[in-house]
Design a protein around this motif. Structure first.
Motif, short mmCIF file in Angstrom:
data_model
loop_
_atom_site.label_atom_id
_atom_site.label_comp_id
_atom_site.label_asym_id
_atom_site.label_seq_id
_atom_site.Cartn_x
_atom_site.Cartn_y
_atom_site.Cartn_z
N GLY A 91 0.74 -0.90 -0.27
CA GLY A 91 0.17 -0.08 -0.24
C GLY A 91 1.21 0.66 0.33
O GLY A 91 1.74 1.29 -0.13
N LEU A 92 -0.09 2.21 -0.25
CA LEU A 92 0.76 3.58 -0.04
C LEU A 92 0.67 4.97 1.18
O LEU A 92 -1.19 4.27 1.19
CB LEU A 92 0.05 4.04 -1.08
CG LEU A 92 1.17 3.84 -2.40
CD1 LEU A 92 0.73 4.65 -3.87
CD2 LEU A 92 2.81 3.73 -2.43
N ALA A 93 1.35 5.30 1.89
CA ALA A 93 1.07 6.02 3.34
C ALA A 93 1.79 6.92 3.41
O ALA A 93 3.01 7.06 2.76
CB ALA A 93 1.63 5.63 4.73
N GLN A 94 1.13 8.21 3.00
CA GLN A 94 1.69 9.29 2.58
C GLN A 94 2.81 9.63 1.47
O GLN A 94 3.65 10.24 1.72
CB GLN A 94 2.54 10.05 4.12
CG GLN A 94 0.93 10.38 5.37
CD GLN A 94 2.19 10.24 6.35
OE1 GLN A 94 3.17 10.20 6.98
NE2 GLN A 94 1.01 10.91 7.09
N GLY A 95 2.40 8.96 0.43
CA GLY A 95 3.20 8.74 -0.32
C GLY A 95 4.09 7.81 -0.72
O GLY A 95 5.57 7.73 -1.46
N ARG A 96 4.39 7.51 0.60
CA ARG A 96 5.51 5.83 0.78
C ARG A 96 4.99 4.39 0.45
O ARG A 96 3.93 4.76 0.94
CB ARG A 96 6.34 6.18 2.66
CG ARG A 96 7.06 7.77 2.45
CD ARG A 96 7.91 7.68 3.52
NE ARG A 96 8.72 6.99 3.38
CZ ARG A 96 8.98 6.21 4.96
NH1 ARG A 96 9.15 6.83 5.53
NH2 ARG A 96 10.09 5.46 4.64
N LEU B 288 5.45 -2.75 7.57
CA LEU B 288 6.51 -2.06 7.67
C LEU B 288 7.57 -1.07 6.44
O LEU B 288 6.31 -0.70 4.92
CB LEU B 288 7.63 -3.61 6.73
CG LEU B 288 7.64 -5.28 7.40
CD1 LEU B 288 8.15 -6.55 6.17
CD2 LEU B 288 8.12 -4.84 8.70
N SER B 289 7.94 -0.40 6.53
CA SER B 289 8.10 0.71 5.64
C SER B 289 9.62 0.80 4.09
O SER B 289 9.99 -0.74 5.17
CB SER B 289 8.10 2.19 6.48
OG SER B 289 9.30 1.72 7.12
N GLU B 290 9.54 1.48 3.58
CA GLU B 290 10.77 0.62 2.76
C GLU B 290 12.08 1.21 3.44
O GLU B 290 12.96 -0.54 3.32
CB GLU B 290 10.44 1.77 1.44
CG GLU B 290 10.91 1.60 0.49
CD GLU B 290 11.22 2.47 -1.07
OE1 GLU B 290 11.58 2.33 -1.60
OE2 GLU B 290 10.05 3.00 -1.30
N HIS B 291 12.02 1.87 4.39
CA HIS B 291 13.62 1.53 4.91
C HIS B 291 14.03 0.19 5.63
O HIS B 291 14.78 -0.28 6.11
CB HIS B 291 14.18 2.63 5.42
CG HIS B 291 13.63 2.91 7.55
ND1 HIS B 291 11.67 3.25 6.89
CD2 HIS B 291 13.59 2.72 8.46
CE1 HIS B 291 11.37 3.25 8.65
NE2 HIS B 291 12.35 2.80 9.04
N MET B 292 12.22 -0.30 6.04
CA MET B 292 12.79 -1.46 7.06
C MET B 292 13.02 -2.86 5.95
O MET B 292 12.80 -3.52 6.33
CB MET B 292 10.99 -1.71 7.48
CG MET B 292 11.28 -0.21 8.93
SD MET B 292 9.63 -0.48 9.94
CE MET B 292 9.94 -2.43 10.98
N MET B 293 12.94 -2.73 4.76
CA MET B 293 12.02 -3.82 3.90
C MET B 293 13.93 -4.64 3.42
O MET B 293 14.54 -3.44 3.60
CB MET B 293 11.60 -3.95 3.25
CG MET B 293 10.40 -4.27 3.56
SD MET B 293 8.60 -3.29 2.32
CE MET B 293 8.52 -2.28 2.65
#
Length: 125
Positions: free
Chosen positions: A101-106, A120-125
């Motif tokens: 999904g997207l949250a605040q453009g991320r 999980l956000s992109e920096h955690m993956m």
């Protein structure tokens, strides 16, 4: 391209390339690392923006493969089109579902497991 990607409670992700009429697997057993034979992929999701397949596992890991083929580059054979991204993300417990999904453009990944839902956000993956 068009592909159908699925998990069948095995230690792999199954990919059907509909455009090229090819079938192949992205196997944990072929990757470097210590993967338990009992660990199976329970759910998969594909994000077209990041070109990532995420696979949730029974042993609490999120595994990912990135699509690396490009129309302008050399033609790659089936499994070569995907690069395993390591190390996997360990969340613990049995994981049941993944959804991009997207949250605040991320780009984010929601993972449902025994302990609830983890984001999980992109920096955690």
């Amino acid at each position: 391209g068009s592909a159908l990607i699925g998990a069948t409670r095995e230690n792999c992700v199954r990919v059907w390339d509909l455009e090229n009429d090819e079938f192949y697997v992205l196997s944990l057993a072929k990757e470097k690392g210590q993967f338990s034979k009992s660990d199976v992929i329970t759910s998969v999701a594909y994000d077209k923006h990041s070109k990532l397949v995420a696979g949730a596992s029974r042993n609490g890991f999120v595994y990912m493969w990135r699509l690396i083929s490009s129309p302008d580059g050399p033609k790659l054979e089936c499994e070569e089109k995907w690069k395993f991204t390591s190390p996997p993300t360990e969340l613990g417990g049995e994981l049941d579902a993944v959804c991009w999904g997207l949250a605040q453009g991320r780009t984010i990944l929601a993972v449902q497991g025994d302990d609830g839902v983890s984001i999980l956000s992109e920096h955690m993956m």
